[in-house]
Design a protein around this motif. Structure first.
Motif, PDB file in Angstrom:
ATOM      1  N   ILE A   9      54.837  48.587  39.443  1.00  0.00           N
ATOM      2  CA  ILE A   9      53.527  48.045  39.086  1.00  0.00           C
ATOM      3  C   ILE A   9      52.732  49.085  38.297  1.00  0.00           C
ATOM      4  CG2 ILE A   9      51.350  47.127  39.970  1.00  0.00           C
ATOM      5  CD1 ILE A   9      52.906  46.185  42.452  1.00  0.00           C
ATOM      6  N   GLN A  10      52.466  48.765  37.035  1.00  0.00           N
ATOM      7  CA  GLN A  10      51.714  49.678  36.173  1.00  0.00           C
ATOM      8  C   GLN A  10      50.207  49.403  36.214  1.00  0.00           C
ATOM      9  OE1 GLN A  10      53.023  52.211  34.740  1.00  0.00           O
ATOM     10  NE2 GLN A  10      55.205  51.771  34.761  1.00  0.00           N
ATOM     11  N   ALA A  11      49.841  48.166  36.546  1.00  0.00           N
ATOM     12  CA  ALA A  11      48.416  47.818  36.613  1.00  0.00           C
ATOM     13  C   ALA A  11      48.179  46.806  37.726  1.00  0.00           C
ATOM     14  CB  ALA A  11      47.930  47.253  35.283  1.00  0.00           C
ATOM     15  N   ALA A  12      47.114  47.036  38.494  1.00  0.00           N
ATOM     16  CA  ALA A  12      46.686  46.109  39.541  1.00  0.00           C
ATOM     17  C   ALA A  12      45.322  45.567  39.136  1.00  0.00           C
ATOM     18  CB  ALA A  12      46.605  46.815  40.889  1.00  0.00           C
ATOM     19  N   LEU A  13      45.230  44.253  38.983  1.00  0.00           N
ATOM     20  CA  LEU A  13      44.032  43.600  38.459  1.00  0.00           C
ATOM     21  C   LEU A  13      43.397  42.768  39.572  1.00  0.00           C
ATOM     22  CD1 LEU A  13      45.708  42.349  35.154  1.00  0.00           C
ATOM     23  CD2 LEU A  13      44.677  44.589  35.598  1.00  0.00           C
ATOM     24  N   PHE A  14      42.217  43.157  40.001  1.00  0.00           N
ATOM     25  CA  PHE A  14      41.561  42.529  41.143  1.00  0.00           C
ATOM     26  C   PHE A  14      40.388  41.649  40.708  1.00  0.00           C
ATOM     27  CE2 PHE A  14      43.542  46.293  42.873  1.00  0.00           C
ATOM     28  CZ  PHE A  14      43.931  45.952  44.162  1.00  0.00           C
ATOM     29  N   ASP A  15      40.365  40.422  41.199  1.00  0.00           N
ATOM     30  CA  ASP A  15      39.143  39.629  41.150  1.00  0.00           C
ATOM     31  C   ASP A  15      38.130  40.310  42.076  1.00  0.00           C
ATOM     32  OD1 ASP A  15      37.418  37.232  40.897  1.00  0.00           O
ATOM     33  OD2 ASP A  15      37.986  36.917  42.989  1.00  0.00           O
ATOM     34  N   PHE A  16      36.840  40.099  41.832  1.00  0.00           N
ATOM     35  CA  PHE A  16      35.844  40.712  42.719  1.00  0.00           C
ATOM     36  C   PHE A  16      35.307  39.734  43.756  1.00  0.00           C
ATOM     37  CE2 PHE A  16      31.631  42.097  44.049  1.00  0.00           C
ATOM     38  CZ  PHE A  16      31.960  43.357  44.548  1.00  0.00           C
ATOM     39  N   ASP A  17      34.672  38.662  43.293  1.00  0.00           N
ATOM     40  CA  ASP A  17      33.981  37.745  44.201  1.00  0.00           C
ATOM     41  C   ASP A  17      34.945  37.008  45.122  1.00  0.00           C
ATOM     42  OD1 ASP A  17      31.077  37.847  43.248  1.00  0.00           O
ATOM     43  OD2 ASP A  17      32.157  37.516  41.381  1.00  0.00           O
TER      44      ASP A  17
END
Length: 215
Positions: A9-17
Motif C-alpha cells: 500500500i503506497q497511499a491510504a485515502l481516508f474519508d473524514f465525516d
C-alpha cells in the motif's frame, strides 16, 4: 467486480465525516433543528440517506417525500452552519484511527484525507482530534468541481500524491464515498462502525473498527 487490495500500500485515502470522526451524528442534530422549522420529522433512514452527500439533490428529494418543495438553499438558510461541528462541537477521532495512520506512515505509506467538506474545516477538525500531523494531503469539497460519488476527489488525491490507483486503499462509510473511490480504481474498505449505518455492500471489504483492522 471487486478491486484487489494492493500487496504494497503506497497511499491510504481516508474519508473524514463518519469515518475518521463521528461528525455525521452532530450534523443530524443540526438537521433536526432545521426540519423542525419546516414542520417535518424524517425517518432515521431518510436522515441517513443524506450522509456522504452535499445535499443539493438529496435534501429536495427528502422534502418531496413529505409533500414539500424545499431547495437545499432554503433548508440551509434555516440550519446552523456546519462550521460549528468542526470548530466548536465535541469531536474525537474514531478509536484506533490514529494508531493505524501512524503504522501506515511509519511503513512509508502516504496518508490523505478525501472529503466533501470544505478544506479549511477538515484541516481544523483534524487538528482538534489529533490527526493532522499524520496527514500528507487534504482534498476538500472546495478543491474539486465534482463531489462524491464522482471519482474526481480520489483521482485528485492520487495525482497529488503521485500514486497509481492500484497502489492505494480508501476508507469510506457511505455508498457515495465507496462509489467515488472505486470509480477512481481504488480498493475500498467500508467502515461499518459509524453511528449512521449505511449500505456498504458494494465495498471491496468491510471492517467495524480501526482497532481490529490488519493492514
Amino acid at each position: 467486480m471487486a478491486i484487489p487490495r494492493p500487496t504494497r500500500i503506497q497511499a491510504a485515502l481516508f474519508d473524514f465525516d463518519g469515518t475518521l470522526a463521528d461528525t455525521e451524528r452532530l450534523g443530524i442534530e443540526l438537521d433536526d433543528e432545521a426540519y423542525a422549522h419546516f414542520g417535518i420529522t424524517p425517518t432515521q433512514g431518510e436522515k441517513n440517506s443524506l450522509a456522504g452527500t452535499d445535499g443539493l439533490e438529496s435534501i429536495p428529494a427528502l422534502f418531496r417525500a413529505h409533500g414539500m418543495d424545499v431547495s437545499a438553499a432554503e433548508f440551509f438558510a434555516h440550519r446552523r452552519p456546519s462550521d460549528v461541528i468542526y470548530e466548536e462541537m465535541p469531536l474525537e477521532a474514531s478509536p484506533g484511527a490514529r494508531e493505524l495512520m501512524g503504522r501506515l506512515r511509519a511503513g512509508g505509506t502516504r496518508v490523505a484525507v478525501v472529503s466533501t467538506t470544505e478544506h479549511r474545516l477538515v484541516v481544523t477538525a483534524l487538528g482538534r482530534v489529533g490527526l493532522l500531523d499524520l496527514v500528507d494531503l487534504v482534498v476538500g469539497g472546495d478543491d474539486v468541481a465534482r463531489h462524491k460519488p464522482d471519482p474526481e476527489p480520489y483521482a485528485r488525491a492520487l495525482k497529488a500524491l503521485g500514486v497509481a490507483a492500484h497502489e492505494a486503499v480508501a476508507f469510506e462509510d457511505s455508498p457515495s464515498g465507496v462509489a467515488s473511490a472505486q470509480a477512481a480504481g481504488v480498493h475500498t474498505l467500508g467502515y461499518t462502525g459509524s453511528s449512521v449505518p449505511q449500505d456498504l455492500s458494494a465495498a471491496d471489504e468491510l471492517f467495524s473498527s480501526f482497532e481490529l483492522l490488519d493492514l
